[in-house]
Scaffold this active site. Structure first.
Site, PDB file in Angstrom:
ATOM      1  N   SER A  41       0.826  -1.205   0.000  1.00 23.64           N
ATOM      2  CA  SER A  41       0.000   0.000   0.000  1.00 23.64           C
ATOM      3  C   SER A  41       0.860   1.256   0.000  1.00 23.64           C
ATOM      4  O   SER A  41       1.790   1.377   0.803  1.00 23.64           O
ATOM      5  CB  SER A  41      -0.907   0.022   1.238  1.00 23.64           C
ATOM      6  OG  SER A  41      -1.755  -1.094   1.252  1.00 23.64           O
ATOM      7  N   GLU A  91      -1.480  -3.433  13.824  1.00 24.54           N
ATOM      8  CA  GLU A  91      -2.245  -3.166  12.600  1.00 24.54           C
ATOM      9  C   GLU A  91      -3.700  -3.572  12.798  1.00 24.54           C
ATOM     10  O   GLU A  91      -4.622  -2.921  12.337  1.00 24.54           O
ATOM     11  CB  GLU A  91      -1.652  -3.944  11.423  1.00 24.54           C
ATOM     12  CG  GLU A  91      -2.500  -3.797  10.162  1.00 24.54           C
ATOM     13  CD  GLU A  91      -1.809  -4.286   8.896  1.00 24.54           C
ATOM     14  OE1 GLU A  91      -0.836  -5.040   9.003  1.00 24.54           O
ATOM     15  OE2 GLU A  91      -2.256  -3.894   7.813  1.00 24.54           O
TER      16      GLU A  91
HETATM   17  C1  LIG Z   1      -6.481  -3.296   2.087  1.00 26.22           C
HETATM   18  C2  LIG Z   1      -5.252  -4.173   2.047  1.00 26.22           C
HETATM   19  C3  LIG Z   1      -4.003  -3.604   2.176  1.00 26.22           C
HETATM   20  C4  LIG Z   1      -2.873  -4.403   2.140  1.00 26.22           C
HETATM   21  N1  LIG Z   1      -1.654  -3.796   2.256  1.00 26.22           N
HETATM   22  C5  LIG Z   1      -0.549  -4.552   2.275  1.00 26.22           C
HETATM   23  C6  LIG Z   1       0.730  -3.934   2.441  1.00 26.22           C
HETATM   24  O1  LIG Z   1       0.846  -2.702   2.536  1.00 26.22           O
HETATM   25  N2  LIG Z   1       1.813  -4.715   2.468  1.00 26.22           N
HETATM   26  C7  LIG Z   1       1.738  -6.076   2.358  1.00 26.22           C
HETATM   27  O2  LIG Z   1       2.772  -6.712   2.457  1.00 26.22           O
HETATM   28  N3  LIG Z   1       0.555  -6.700   2.166  1.00 26.22           N
HETATM   29  C8  LIG Z   1      -0.597  -5.973   2.120  1.00 26.22           C
HETATM   30  N4  LIG Z   1      -1.806  -6.579   1.932  1.00 26.22           N
HETATM   31  C9  LIG Z   1      -1.839  -8.025   1.655  1.00 26.22           C
HETATM   32  C10 LIG Z   1      -2.489  -8.864   2.777  1.00 26.22           C
HETATM   33  O3  LIG Z   1      -2.097  -8.477   4.034  1.00 26.22           O
HETATM   34  C11 LIG Z   1      -2.331 -10.389   2.554  1.00 26.22           C
HETATM   35  O4  LIG Z   1      -1.032 -10.848   2.711  1.00 26.22           O
HETATM   36  C12 LIG Z   1      -2.715 -10.808   1.212  1.00 26.22           C
HETATM   37  O5  LIG Z   1      -3.860 -10.128   0.784  1.00 26.22           O
HETATM   38  C13 LIG Z   1      -3.013 -12.316   1.216  1.00 26.22           C
HETATM   39  O6  LIG Z   1      -2.306 -12.912   0.188  1.00 26.22           O
HETATM   40  P1  LIG Z   1      -2.900 -13.307  -1.241  1.00 26.22           P
HETATM   41  O7  LIG Z   1      -3.626 -12.128  -1.778  1.00 26.22           O
HETATM   42  O8  LIG Z   1      -1.785 -13.885  -2.005  1.00 26.22           O
HETATM   43  O9  LIG Z   1      -3.992 -14.394  -0.922  1.00 26.22           O
HETATM   44  P2  LIG Z   1      -3.794 -15.988  -0.638  1.00 26.22           P
HETATM   45  O10 LIG Z   1      -2.791 -16.142   0.435  1.00 26.22           O
HETATM   46  O11 LIG Z   1      -3.478 -16.598  -1.983  1.00 26.22           O
HETATM   47  O12 LIG Z   1      -5.200 -16.352  -0.181  1.00 26.22           O
HETATM   48  C14 LIG Z   1      -6.296 -16.418  -1.117  1.00 26.22           C
HETATM   49  C15 LIG Z   1      -7.468 -17.102  -0.426  1.00 26.22           C
HETATM   50  O13 LIG Z   1      -7.120 -18.442  -0.018  1.00 26.22           O
HETATM   51  C16 LIG Z   1      -7.337 -18.622   1.376  1.00 26.22           C
HETATM   52  N5  LIG Z   1      -6.277 -19.474   1.926  1.00 26.22           N
HETATM   53  C17 LIG Z   1      -4.962 -19.236   1.861  1.00 26.22           C
HETATM   54  N6  LIG Z   1      -4.294 -20.244   2.456  1.00 26.22           N
HETATM   55  C18 LIG Z   1      -5.209 -21.117   2.917  1.00 26.22           C
HETATM   56  C19 LIG Z   1      -5.135 -22.354   3.614  1.00 26.22           C
HETATM   57  N7  LIG Z   1      -3.967 -22.898   3.976  1.00 26.22           N
HETATM   58  N8  LIG Z   1      -6.298 -22.960   3.932  1.00 26.22           N
HETATM   59  C20 LIG Z   1      -7.503 -22.439   3.568  1.00 26.22           C
HETATM   60  N9  LIG Z   1      -7.621 -21.263   2.892  1.00 26.22           N
HETATM   61  C21 LIG Z   1      -6.494 -20.622   2.578  1.00 26.22           C
HETATM   62  C22 LIG Z   1      -7.293 -17.227   1.970  1.00 26.22           C
HETATM   63  O14 LIG Z   1      -8.042 -17.149   3.178  1.00 26.22           O
HETATM   64  C23 LIG Z   1      -7.936 -16.403   0.866  1.00 26.22           C
HETATM   65  O15 LIG Z   1      -9.347 -16.475   0.933  1.00 26.22           O
HETATM   66  C24 LIG Z   1      -2.979  -5.805   1.954  1.00 26.22           C
HETATM   67  C25 LIG Z   1      -4.236  -6.369   1.795  1.00 26.22           C
HETATM   68  C26 LIG Z   1      -5.371  -5.584   1.835  1.00 26.22           C
HETATM   69  C27 LIG Z   1      -6.720  -6.234   1.660  1.00 26.22           C
END
Ligand SMILES: Cc1cc2nc3c(=O)[nH]c(=O)nc-3n(C[C@H](O)[C@H](O)[C@H](O)COP(=O)(O)OP(=O)(O)OC[C@H]3O[C@@H](n4cnc5c(N)ncnc54)[C@H](O)[C@@H]3O)c2cc1C
Length: 300
Positions: free
Chosen positions: A164, A244
């Protein structure tokens, strides 16, 4: 811990409320979160942060020596309540002040705190969080960004995502894996203007670009920018993330409640309440209560 306001927090809250009603520009009230032109929106939030800093209102729970007022976390919650009730924008540096600063105060050296906390509070340095990677989201333990020791520095390569406000940031608290060290996950401070840092904004469905990708190609990080020790990354990160999920989210939940109320008022001028909006409103209040409860358990 009791989150009822202390007498000092009540005084602080009342003085802040008077100051905000005098100083918050009318056109900055109730600007919907994350809308409009990114640069103008960020500039407004940064300037608002600077104004609050100059007025001495930011981070009332920080030690006086670090620019705060030495009050309790109840004063910080009062700060959020007053600002949201006034329809004020979120100040820009919540990522640094709300998430990383507590960890820096707990694990950082005096020199690191001297170097980073002042410019953070003044909104001269905007901070971003470099945790998530394309292959390491929920499973952050899979992070692959590598830091190779090289004398009094590290050479860092890898990629972060969902970072972000990276486009506007001067500093990043970055999780890396130190090469050659078992369990070498480590927190470092990255200077965003170093050669090898490339930031690419990700345009989201609202047309804005809060999120970014950050590419790191042999970027230098100074050894004295390791926060905690090498291999202490998890301890530092979980400490920061507990914050956070507390004050940062309380502000968002309060803002959401206010936006839902305003939306309902716009849709139903006769005072009727829309079921869907009421349901969302109740949920936003539940989030607010939950984060206050979390805060009560993590507050010192
Ligand atoms: C508003 C916002 C701001 C953010 N800002 C930052 C930031 O500044 N810096 C930063 O580093 N990150 C940031 N993030 C990222 C956030 O904190 C998460 O790390 C990230 O969104 C999750 O990773 P992914 O998108 O790869 O999802 P995944 O990890 O691929 O997950 C996708 C889906 O699969 C599910 N899932 C994953 N693993 C499992 C499991 N083992 N069993 C069952 N279900 C599972 C999850 O619950 C989710 O529904 C931000 C996210 C948001 C929403």
């Amino acid at each position: 811990m009791d989150l009822a306001l202390s007498a000092e927090a009540v005084t602080y809250r009342d003085q802040l409320r008077a100051w905000v009603s005098e100083h918050l520009p009318e056109q900055w009230r109730d600007v919907p979160v994350g809308t409009g032109d990114d640069e103008a929106y960020v500039a407004m939030r940064r300037e608002w942060g600077r104004m609050l800093h100059r007025g001495g209102w930011l981070a009332p729970h920080w030690p006086v020596a670090r620019g705060g007022r030495g009050l309790g976390v109840d004063a910080q919650l009062a700060f959020l309540d007053v600002l949201v009730a006034a329809g004020a924008p979120e100040q820009m540096n919540t990522n640094g002040m709300g998430i990383f600063a507590p960890a820096l105060m707990a694990f950082g050296t005096e020199a690191q705190q001297d170097r980073y906390l002042g410019p953070m509070l003044a909104h001269d340095d905007i901070w971003c969080q470099g945790f998530s990677e394309p292959g390491a989201g929920s499973d952050l333990a899979g992070l692959a960004t590598r830091a190779v020791p090289d004398g009094d520095r590290f050479v860092v390569s890898g990629q972060k995502v969902w970072t972000s406000y990276a486009l506007f940031a001067q500093r990043c608290y970055l999780m890396v894996r130190v090469a050659g060290v078992p369990d070498g996950v480590t927190m470092v401070v990255l200077h965003m203007d170093r050669p090898g840092v490339t930031v690419r904004p990700l345009r989201n469905i609202t047309g804005t670009s809060e999120f970014c990708e950050v590419f790191l190609d042999e970027v230098t990080v100074d050894a004295d920018d390791v926060v905690g020790g090498i291999g202490d990354g998890w301890r530092v990160a979980t400490y920061a993330l507990a914050r956070e999920r507390s004050t940062g989210l309380a502000q968002r939940a309060l803002q959401l409640s206010r936006e839902l109320e305003l939306m309902n008022a716009r849709l139903h001028r006769d005072g009727h309440a829309d079921d869907v909006l009421v349901d969302a409103f109740v949920r936003s209040r539940a989030v607010d209560s939950t984060v206050r409860r979390v805060l009560a358990t993590v507050a010192d």
